[in-house]
Design a protein around this motif. Structure first.
Motif, PDB file in Angstrom:
ATOM      1  N   TYR A  11       0.943  -1.154   0.058  1.00 53.09           N
ATOM      2  CA  TYR A  11      -0.188   0.081  -0.005  1.00 53.09           C
ATOM      3  C   TYR A  11       0.985   1.292   0.052  1.00 53.09           C
ATOM      4  O   TYR A  11       1.739   1.228   0.809  1.00 53.09           O
ATOM      5  CB  TYR A  11      -0.887   0.004   1.325  1.00 53.09           C
ATOM      6  N   ARG A  12       0.546   2.084  -1.179  1.00 56.09           N
ATOM      7  CA  ARG A  12       1.386   3.346  -0.965  1.00 56.09           C
ATOM      8  C   ARG A  12       0.466   4.295  -0.192  1.00 56.09           C
ATOM      9  O   ARG A  12      -0.439   4.742  -0.579  1.00 56.09           O
ATOM     10  CB  ARG A  12       1.672   4.048  -2.468  1.00 56.09           C
ATOM     11  N   GLY A  13       1.096   4.973   0.848  1.00 59.70           N
ATOM     12  CA  GLY A  13       0.386   5.962   1.842  1.00 59.70           C
ATOM     13  C   GLY A  13       0.048   7.135   0.748  1.00 59.70           C
ATOM     14  O   GLY A  13       0.596   7.626  -0.314  1.00 59.70           O
ATOM     15  N   LYS A  14      -0.905   8.057   1.368  1.00 62.01           N
ATOM     16  CA  LYS A  14      -1.394   9.030   0.612  1.00 62.01           C
ATOM     17  C   LYS A  14      -0.900  10.393   1.170  1.00 62.01           C
ATOM     18  O   LYS A  14      -1.134  11.501   0.466  1.00 62.01           O
ATOM     19  CB  LYS A  14      -2.930   9.089   0.994  1.00 62.01           C
ATOM     20  N   SER A  47     -15.903  -2.389  -6.278  1.00 59.96           N
ATOM     21  CA  SER A  47     -15.587  -3.309  -7.362  1.00 59.96           C
ATOM     22  C   SER A  47     -14.986  -4.635  -6.669  1.00 59.96           C
ATOM     23  O   SER A  47     -14.638  -4.427  -5.471  1.00 59.96           O
ATOM     24  CB  SER A  47     -14.716  -2.986  -8.514  1.00 59.96           C
ATOM     25  N   ASP A  48     -14.955  -5.689  -7.504  1.00 63.47           N
ATOM     26  CA  ASP A  48     -14.126  -6.937  -6.844  1.00 63.47           C
ATOM     27  C   ASP A  48     -12.756  -6.670  -6.807  1.00 63.47           C
ATOM     28  O   ASP A  48     -12.081  -7.437  -6.377  1.00 63.47           O
ATOM     29  CB  ASP A  48     -14.516  -8.192  -7.722  1.00 63.47           C
ATOM     30  N   GLN A  49     -11.961  -5.456  -7.080  1.00 61.84           N
ATOM     31  CA  GLN A  49     -10.684  -5.265  -7.043  1.00 61.84           C
ATOM     32  C   GLN A  49     -10.251  -4.520  -5.900  1.00 61.84           C
ATOM     33  O   GLN A  49      -9.371  -4.148  -5.619  1.00 61.84           O
ATOM     34  CB  GLN A  49     -10.072  -4.563  -8.318  1.00 61.84           C
ATOM     35  N   HIS A  50     -11.573  -3.814  -5.264  1.00 59.75           N
ATOM     36  CA  HIS A  50     -11.254  -2.885  -4.083  1.00 59.75           C
ATOM     37  C   HIS A  50     -11.176  -3.748  -2.788  1.00 59.75           C
ATOM     38  O   HIS A  50     -12.048  -4.476  -2.694  1.00 59.75           O
ATOM     39  CB  HIS A  50     -12.486  -1.812  -4.120  1.00 59.75           C
ATOM     40  N   VAL A  51     -10.545  -3.098  -1.828  1.00 59.71           N
ATOM     41  CA  VAL A  51     -10.492  -3.900  -0.568  1.00 59.71           C
ATOM     42  C   VAL A  51     -10.264  -3.151   0.469  1.00 59.71           C
ATOM     43  O   VAL A  51      -9.853  -1.930   0.428  1.00 59.71           O
ATOM     44  CB  VAL A  51      -9.128  -4.745  -0.689  1.00 59.71           C
ATOM     45  N   GLU A  66      -7.497   1.274   6.124  1.00 58.26           N
ATOM     46  CA  GLU A  66      -7.910   1.994   4.830  1.00 58.26           C
ATOM     47  C   GLU A  66      -9.009   1.314   4.107  1.00 58.26           C
ATOM     48  O   GLU A  66      -8.941   0.057   4.161  1.00 58.26           O
ATOM     49  CB  GLU A  66      -6.623   1.878   3.782  1.00 58.26           C
ATOM     50  N   TYR A  67     -10.040   2.050   3.787  1.00 61.48           N
ATOM     51  CA  TYR A  67     -11.318   1.528   3.282  1.00 61.48           C
ATOM     52  C   TYR A  67     -11.343   1.657   1.792  1.00 61.48           C
ATOM     53  O   TYR A  67     -10.975   2.615   1.334  1.00 61.48           O
ATOM     54  CB  TYR A  67     -12.455   1.921   4.063  1.00 61.48           C
ATOM     55  N   ASP A  73      -0.701   1.949  -8.673  1.00 65.82           N
ATOM     56  CA  ASP A  73       0.562   2.199  -8.318  1.00 65.82           C
ATOM     57  C   ASP A  73       0.655   3.581  -7.990  1.00 65.82           C
ATOM     58  O   ASP A  73       1.668   4.248  -7.078  1.00 65.82           O
ATOM     59  CB  ASP A  73       1.718   1.854  -9.346  1.00 65.82           C
ATOM     60  N   GLU A  74      -0.552   4.258  -7.469  1.00 61.79           N
ATOM     61  CA  GLU A  74      -0.564   5.733  -7.162  1.00 61.79           C
ATOM     62  C   GLU A  74      -0.828   5.731  -5.785  1.00 61.79           C
ATOM     63  O   GLU A  74      -1.078   4.727  -5.095  1.00 61.79           O
ATOM     64  CB  GLU A  74      -1.769   6.423  -7.692  1.00 61.79           C
ATOM     65  N   PRO A  75      -0.578   6.958  -5.184  1.00 58.89           N
ATOM     66  CA  PRO A  75      -0.670   7.085  -3.700  1.00 58.89           C
ATOM     67  C   PRO A  75      -2.422   6.875  -3.221  1.00 58.89           C
ATOM     68  O   PRO A  75      -3.162   7.120  -4.017  1.00 58.89           O
ATOM     69  CB  PRO A  75      -0.478   8.493  -3.259  1.00 58.89           C
ATOM     70  N   GLY A  76      -2.425   5.856  -2.178  1.00 62.28           N
ATOM     71  CA  GLY A  76      -3.865   5.667  -1.733  1.00 62.28           C
ATOM     72  C   GLY A  76      -4.139   4.065  -2.572  1.00 62.28           C
ATOM     73  O   GLY A  76      -5.352   4.018  -2.393  1.00 62.28           O
ATOM     74  N   GLN A  77      -3.321   3.738  -3.171  1.00 66.72           N
ATOM     75  CA  GLN A  77      -3.658   2.285  -3.970  1.00 66.72           C
ATOM     76  C   GLN A  77      -2.985   1.171  -3.314  1.00 66.72           C
ATOM     77  O   GLN A  77      -1.868   1.485  -2.795  1.00 66.72           O
ATOM     78  CB  GLN A  77      -3.467   2.416  -5.479  1.00 66.72           C
TER      79      GLN A  77
END
Length: 84
Positions: A11-14, A47-51, A66-67, A73-77
């Motif tokens: 997880y890349r921080g925001k 979506s089925d790719q969100h966690v 994180e919800y 690969d972007e921040p928050g992903q």
């Protein structure tokens, strides 16, 4: 590959340094309790790719939640760790 509960991801921080952290999937589209969503206790997944994630951090707190995190690969992903 579809993310599933219990899998380790990155997880890349925001905020701040946008640091890459280890995280564990705490809910996916198959394991998310719909009653919790209906009662407003936990957000739905887009979506089925969100966690939903528990993100591990050094220090006393140990981590944070994180919800509804999207893959990428972007921040928050989140993303899969590289194979070594």
């Amino acid at each position: 590959m579809k993310p599933t509960t219990g899998r380790i991801v990155r997880y890349r921080g925001k905020q701040g340094l946008l640091a890459m952290r280890a995280a564990i999937v705490t809910a996916d589209i198959e394991t998310l309790d719909p009653r919790g969503v209906e009662q407003g206790l936990i957000p739905a997944l887009d979506s089925d790719q969100h966690v939903h994630l528990w993100v591990f951090t050094p220090g006393e707190s140990g981590g944070f939640t994180e919800y509804n995190v999207a893959p990428g690969d972007e921040p928050g992903q989140w993303s899969w760790p590289p194979r070594v």
